[in-house]
Write an enzyme that holds these catalytic residues in place. Sequence first.
Site, PDB file in Angstrom:
ATOM      1  N   ASP A  95       0.838  -1.192   0.000  1.00 17.52           N
ATOM      2  CA  ASP A  95       0.000   0.000   0.000  1.00 17.52           C
ATOM      3  C   ASP A  95       0.882   1.255   0.000  1.00 17.52           C
ATOM      4  O   ASP A  95       1.938   1.263  -0.640  1.00 17.52           O
ATOM      5  CB  ASP A  95      -0.930  -0.031   1.220  1.00 17.52           C
ATOM      6  CG  ASP A  95      -2.270   0.635   0.964  1.00 17.52           C
ATOM      7  OD1 ASP A  95      -2.280   1.839   0.697  1.00 17.52           O
ATOM      8  OD2 ASP A  95      -3.307  -0.051   1.059  1.00 17.52           O
ATOM      9  N   HIS A 105      -3.697   6.046   3.412  1.00 12.45           N
ATOM     10  CA  HIS A 105      -4.385   4.846   2.939  1.00 12.45           C
ATOM     11  C   HIS A 105      -3.776   3.577   3.535  1.00 12.45           C
ATOM     12  O   HIS A 105      -4.486   2.691   4.023  1.00 12.45           O
ATOM     13  CB  HIS A 105      -4.322   4.824   1.410  1.00 12.45           C
ATOM     14  CG  HIS A 105      -5.211   3.831   0.759  1.00 12.45           C
ATOM     15  ND1 HIS A 105      -4.804   2.538   0.491  1.00 12.45           N
ATOM     16  CD2 HIS A 105      -6.483   3.916   0.293  1.00 12.45           C
ATOM     17  CE1 HIS A 105      -5.789   1.875  -0.109  1.00 12.45           C
ATOM     18  NE2 HIS A 105      -6.813   2.686  -0.243  1.00 12.45           N
ATOM     19  N   SER A 164     -11.103  -0.691  -0.782  1.00 10.36           N
ATOM     20  CA  SER A 164      -9.816  -0.693  -0.075  1.00 10.36           C
ATOM     21  C   SER A 164      -9.997  -1.042   1.392  1.00 10.36           C
ATOM     22  O   SER A 164      -9.114  -1.646   2.011  1.00 10.36           O
ATOM     23  CB  SER A 164      -9.163   0.689  -0.166  1.00 10.36           C
ATOM     24  OG  SER A 164      -8.545   0.890  -1.401  1.00 10.36           O
TER      25      SER A 164
END
Length: 789
Positions: free
Chosen positions: A152, A225, A560
């Site tokens: 990620d 994220h 996600s």
Amino acid sequence: MAANCNLLALLCLLALSVAVPSGADQSSSAKKKTYIVRVDGSAKPAAFPTNRHWYDAALSAATASATDDLDPHPAAVIHTYASVFHGFSARLSPLAAEALGSHPGVVGVYPEQVRRPQTTRSPQFLGLKSTDGAGLLAESDFGSDLVIGVIDTGIWPERRSFSDRDLGPVPAKWKGQCVAGKGFPVTLCNRKLIGARYFSGGYEATSGRMNESAEVRSPRDTDGHGTHTASIAAGRYVYPASTLGYARGVASGMAPKARLAAYKVCWAAGCFDSDILAAFDAAVSDGVDVISLSVGGVVVPYYLDAIAVGAFSAMEAGIFVSASAGNGGPGGLTVTNVAPWMTTVGAGSMDRDFPADVKLANGVIVPGVSVYGGPGLPPGKLYPLIYAGSEGGDGYSSSLCLEGSLNPTAVKGKIVVCDRGINSRAAKGEVVRKAGGVGMILANGVFDGEGLVADCHVLPATAVGAAGGDVIRRYIADAPSKSPPMATIVFRGTRLGVRPAPVVAAFSARGPNPQSSEILKPDVIAPGLNILAAWPDGVGPAGIPSDGRRTEFNILSGTSMACPHVSGLAALLKAAHPTWSPAAIKSALMTTAYTRDNRGQTMLDESTGNASTVMDFGAGHVDPQKAMDPGLVYDTAAFDYVSFLCNLNYTLQNIRAITRRAADCNGARRAGHAGNLNYPSMSAVFVQDGRARMSTHFIRTVTNVGSAGSIYKATVKAPLGSTVTVEPSQLVFRRAGQKLSFLVRVEAASRAVKLSPGSSSIKSGTLTWSDGRHTVNSPIVVTVQAPLS
């Protein structure tokens, strides 16, 4: 260089074709791009001491022979790969790539793709209770010896979610490392975060040297994220936790004691295939048990898909790979990461939301959602209301509240209605705020339907569905000049016990599978709407540069967020059942998934409010407690996937590019079709050809992971217009671990379905095996397609 080329030609053992088209367009051939080069590792000439020497020589020879390569700087290897396959990546002109593909020992040369990230109550919603002495958490010791690799944007290691308090020593099998970088000394790793690496070579080869005033050359997360997804998968118990006062309570990941390894591959310009493959390569050699990948992009054939190739090697190493389905919904054919050896995860809601309603002066209440923690609008006070597209500025761009599009004179002191699209939702609020607006209403378009996402806005703002947006715009347009439109936004905080739940999130990507329709994708859905998880210090919760607020947790939505839920659950299942393969874990999650909400009705599609379908949720919503004891599993080995690829009519070179092995497709193609892969779902695709009835069959094998002496009986709910038979209809297992096979025959009435040219009809049913204690469900999908003409 010529000597090196001759040496390669003389000594290499294998010559295979290249995937780069011949006859490259000379007008554009000078444009370099990154290519991923796969080689036959056994073909390295003895004259080269290492693979790297071999790669450098081949690269020099190829660039020297390319007439379109005018760059005075020689091409250089970006990454080398040894775990997922043998090969390297380099930036080349098309002719140089074509020349390299003709070298002996080269299996294929493939252009790189650029991908993007797919962007506290969920453990309780999923039934994972820390006080349950006999549940999955207790059985797996909260996943304490399992390692989840998160590919990620990196990680913010100081968060309480990544504390190693009361954890035992790092598992002895671990071979990874903590790589230091700017603002990230190795001391930040601990017994929880046991590995951290970053991969930027592919990114910088394409985009130029990293701007280190905006990004950091280290595993540290400057986006948010990666920190968010890592804590969803394996965050520790943290109390108190909230975002701007919303969703107060205890935050926890799915596998609170599992170890984490962060692999940073996503940067300002995206996530580059060559870097993603380098992360897969490292994760496999490091010894992770689960790979969580909330990154996606366009769907291409599996041999051109770096994620599919990396995941295949991971699967062979016994690593479960969970990937996000993508946020391209609610349209069909939008699902990504569709290789059958990965688990593809869509997004659903939980029984919690954050209502923020629009109250119009005429008394109408339009429901909306928001996470806004700043000063609210004074109770009872109404504000002038305008639609940005009609009087905010310059038409289309102002309707979307794009940067610089609003007229401050028209906006000042008013609540502004902005259409969703183009720029980020939070950025629209910043545009309104800078223009002098006091609030914003973000209205969905027709494509978005009624799907709502709660954002951390920088001013009083809320999101409303397409129907609500129409109501508000109509109210504005019809208001008489003597009574201008007025409104306010009422923030109602956090609401629990929402019904119905779960619903399929509007943004969640949908099937059919655009690459191989014989495999139903997504596989399952998991919580992905308005998820609370850890957040870095350096980024405001709105995710825009002007947001100076700081919070330990943030609320985000996307597949996600759904993906790491399944990654963490897979770690728990692997800890509870160490001998289970990745396919067995996927099967347990799929066959025990549910399709009914907390009202007892079929889950709804958030975008329409109608019942959702298998193309939206796959096998259904994950149920981890049931997955711990599924009764039967559909197991699949690497050679089964080779047969599947043969039945897709892939060439032997294509198959070798994925599997790293030679394949004999003659037997596989005689034995059946692509739908015969031993998958927990069945998808029959028929093309109308004038026959009254069309039929196909599926051969499946199930493994008894329950008790000895189990007898399972089949029950079929056939898709509308189809007939389904199962032979045998009863399976008698004498022992645990025993495998038994059965045949499912599907027959569809072709003429009963009237279709326009090129259209299709999709119906679904279910095959259920039950022994009185376990219920093993498999979706059966029948698609009837009309020819184009």
